[in-house]
Design an enzyme around this catalytic site. Structure first.
Site, mmCIF file in Angstrom:
data_model
loop_
_atom_site.group_PDB
_atom_site.id
_atom_site.type_symbol
_atom_site.label_atom_id
_atom_site.label_comp_id
_atom_site.label_asym_id
_atom_site.label_seq_id
_atom_site.Cartn_x
_atom_site.Cartn_y
_atom_site.Cartn_z
ATOM 1 N N ARG A 69 0.814 -1.195 -0.095
ATOM 2 C CA ARG A 69 -0.105 -0.041 -0.205
ATOM 3 C C ARG A 69 1.077 1.072 0.011
ATOM 4 O O ARG A 69 1.843 1.173 0.637
ATOM 5 C CB ARG A 69 -0.897 0.176 1.273
ATOM 6 C CG ARG A 69 -1.784 -1.049 1.388
ATOM 7 C CD ARG A 69 -3.040 -0.464 0.863
ATOM 8 N NE ARG A 69 -4.134 -1.360 1.019
ATOM 9 C CZ ARG A 69 -4.231 -2.662 0.349
ATOM 10 N NH1 ARG A 69 -3.540 -2.970 -0.653
ATOM 11 N NH2 ARG A 69 -5.328 -3.599 0.565
ATOM 12 N N ASP A 102 -5.940 -1.479 10.034
ATOM 13 C CA ASP A 102 -6.745 -0.923 8.681
ATOM 14 C C ASP A 102 -6.188 0.342 8.153
ATOM 15 O O ASP A 102 -7.094 1.139 7.814
ATOM 16 C CB ASP A 102 -8.242 -1.277 8.636
ATOM 17 C CG ASP A 102 -8.372 -2.761 8.703
ATOM 18 O OD1 ASP A 102 -8.125 -3.282 7.952
ATOM 19 O OD2 ASP A 102 -9.556 -2.714 9.366
ATOM 20 N N LYS A 109 10.391 3.475 8.182
ATOM 21 C CA LYS A 109 11.159 4.075 9.217
ATOM 22 C C LYS A 109 12.489 4.803 8.987
ATOM 23 O O LYS A 109 13.043 4.384 8.192
ATOM 24 C CB LYS A 109 11.416 2.995 10.458
ATOM 25 C CG LYS A 109 11.509 3.632 11.849
ATOM 26 C CD LYS A 109 9.957 3.898 12.251
ATOM 27 C CE LYS A 109 10.173 4.184 13.765
ATOM 28 N NZ LYS A 109 8.869 3.804 14.635
ATOM 29 N N SER A 366 -2.234 9.971 12.218
ATOM 30 C CA SER A 366 -1.491 10.549 11.091
ATOM 31 C C SER A 366 -2.243 9.997 9.760
ATOM 32 O O SER A 366 -2.300 10.915 8.795
ATOM 33 C CB SER A 366 0.123 9.540 10.779
ATOM 34 O OG SER A 366 0.859 10.050 11.858
HETATM 35 N N1 GLU Z 1 6.419 7.024 14.998
HETATM 36 C C1 GLU Z 1 4.813 6.578 15.195
HETATM 37 C C2 GLU Z 1 5.162 5.008 15.366
HETATM 38 O O1 GLU Z 1 6.222 4.473 15.403
HETATM 39 C C3 GLU Z 1 4.263 7.280 14.300
HETATM 40 C C4 GLU Z 1 4.203 6.910 12.867
HETATM 41 C C5 GLU Z 1 3.469 7.622 11.877
HETATM 42 O O2 GLU Z 1 2.471 8.302 12.558
HETATM 43 O O3 GLU Z 1 3.615 7.386 10.627
HETATM 44 O O4 GLU Z 1 4.251 4.551 15.111
#
Ligand code: GLU
Length: 474
Positions: A69, A102, A109, A366
């Protein structure tokens, strides 16, 4: 490299072993398993910046674990303790986390190998903007393909610099705001994102305690009210989780473990005051009126109902798992329990709520922020006033027909139209509840699913595998 001191297993290998257990439970064909398991690509950058007259070369990574995705999603951390293998493992966790809840993203990362406390604000801006250029130019930053967010050592401030740098590189991109999430609200962020991961930890625990069977199986009874909680880490996630749980669910935070030591008070610590003390003094030491012990790690073994590791990976290892006294471990951090420790805790009957579920609140919100940026409008803006007018008419009619007065507080609540923060909270709560219900369902029906972690990975891998089975590989 972080390893389980006793077994010698690295963080990445630990995640691999947990994933493999879920793949075995699904009887996944080996080709699909390999396709899901491997890390798709990794960018390593080394760039020079001039700091106080000296050229420093800074190293960083962005790993893309999956692209089934798009965009691939995940935070960027700034820390002097990180390596490529850990970034890859964290990217893999993002893949499974998004699939479980989902959120239609792949997993990614990033990290910069720096100690943020050693730089001024202006220097941090220089470093972040330079890193952003590397990511954008090499195809690792884009609203459609790769969208970073805050993580350890980064926050709204860094995201604002990143989006601004991207905007100047791509002024023609009408969706430039969606290239990162976790931005300040006045820079295209969404209300409720900062506290989202901590709020998600609260919603995860609330949902667990709605299921009396599960609570009993964990050796507990009743609701969250009065439960004795020890929390490790008073950063963004730990602070908000501890604050919401103590203020709204009346748990007793009996221990707060931070770098340099632990505060202990069996009557419950005042989270907000401890947090303010920590921000001011950079340590919990010296907080008045309660016991302080410099052996923070030892406090993980305190007698309590719920232990919430909210700091970093590899905190409960084969060296201390045998001595953990908590009935439940709630993984607010990514990877705080190693594979070996996980086995030990399970055999000892300790219930673990796994990281891919517990800390998914950040990426869930997010996702809402990303949608808000693509739609270029705040949630609730079109209908709030309309709802308010209609609700007022309903309550007036109800009072007229019944001849009764609706109590003032209830009436105020019924009359108001929903705002962005209401919608964000409701979407987050609903997503967390659904994920937990799916997990407990598969745990009850599949013999090979031995615990909630395997349940979470099994659900995630099954969803991702449909993608490969439906569209094949290309
Ligand atoms: N750093 C956060 C995590 O480990 C958020 C990641 C995001 O929002 O893309 O889930």
């Amino acid at each position: 490299m972080t390893i389980d001191e006793t077994s010698g297993v690295t963080f990445q290998h630990s995640v691999d072993l947990m994933v493999k257990r879920a793949m075995d439970a699904l009887d996944l064909d080996p080709g699909t398993a390999r396709a899901i398991h491997g890390c798709g690509s990794v960018l390593k950058v080394q760039f020079p910046v001039k700091i106080r007259g000296t050229v420093e070369v800074i190293t960083g990574w962005r790993a893309v674990h999956s692209t089934h995705r798009l965009p691939s999603k995940g935070g960027i951390r700034y820390t002097p303790h990180v390596n490529q293998s850990e970034v890859e493992a964290l990217a893999a966790l993002m893949t499974y986390k998004c699939a479980l809840v989902d959120v239609p993203f792949g997993g990614s990362k990033g990290a910069l190998l720096i100690d943020p406390s050693q730089y001024t604000r202006d220097e941090m801006q220089l470093i972040t903007r330079r890193f952003t250029l590397e990511l954008a130019r090499k195809g690792f930053l884009n609203p459609a393909t790769n969208v970073p967010a805050p993580d350890m050592g980064t926050g709204q401030r860094e995201m604002a610099w990143m989006v601004d740098t991207y905007k100047h590189l791509h002024p023609e991109d009408i969706n430039y705001l969606a290239c990162v999430t976790g931005k300040p609200v006045h820079q295209g962020g969404i209300r409720g994102r900062t506290e989202a991961t901590g709020r998600g930890v609260q919603f995860a625990l609330q949902e667990f305690f709605r299921h009396a069977d599960d609570v009993e199986r964990a050796g507990l009874s009743g609701g969250l009210d009065g439960k004795r909680v020890a929390i490790q880490g008073l950063g963004n996630v730990g602070y908000h989780a501890a604050k919401f749980l103590s203020e709204e669910d009346r748990v007793k935070v009996i221990a707060i473990i931070e770098r340099g030591g632990v505060l202990i008070d069996d009557n419950g610590l005042p989270v907000e005051e401890v947090y303010r003390h920590m921000v001011e003094h950079k340590s919990v030491a010296g907080f008045p009126g309660v016991k302080f012990d410099s052996n923070g790690a030892g406090a993980l073994e305190l007698d309590c109902d719920i232990l919430i590791p909210a700091a970093m990976e590899n905190q409960i290892t084969s060296a201390n798992a045998g001595r953990i006294k908590a009935k439940m471990v709630v993984e607010a951090a990514n990877g705080p329990v190693t594979f070996e420790a996980d086995e030990i805790l399970r055999h000892r009957g300790v219930t673990i709520l796994p990281d891919v579920f517990v800390n998914s609140g950040g990426v869930i919100v997010s996702y809402f922020e990303w949608i808000r940026n693509l739609s270029h409008i705040r949630f609730g803006r079109l209908q709030r006033r309309h709802d308010e007018v209609r609700n007022n008419q309903y309550t007036a009619l109800l009072e007229q027909l019944t001849g009764e007065q609706i109590p003032a507080e209830t009436k105020r609540w019924l009359n108001r139209g929903v705002d962005e923060i209401d919608l964000v909270r409701s979407g987050l709560d609903d997503t967390m509840r659904n994920a937990y219900q799916e997990m407990r369902e598969i745990l009850a029906t599949n013999d090979k699913v031995i615990d909630l972690r395997t349940a979470a990975f099994t659900i995630a891998i099954r969803k991702i595998s449909y993608n490969y089975l439906d569209v094949g590989v290309y």
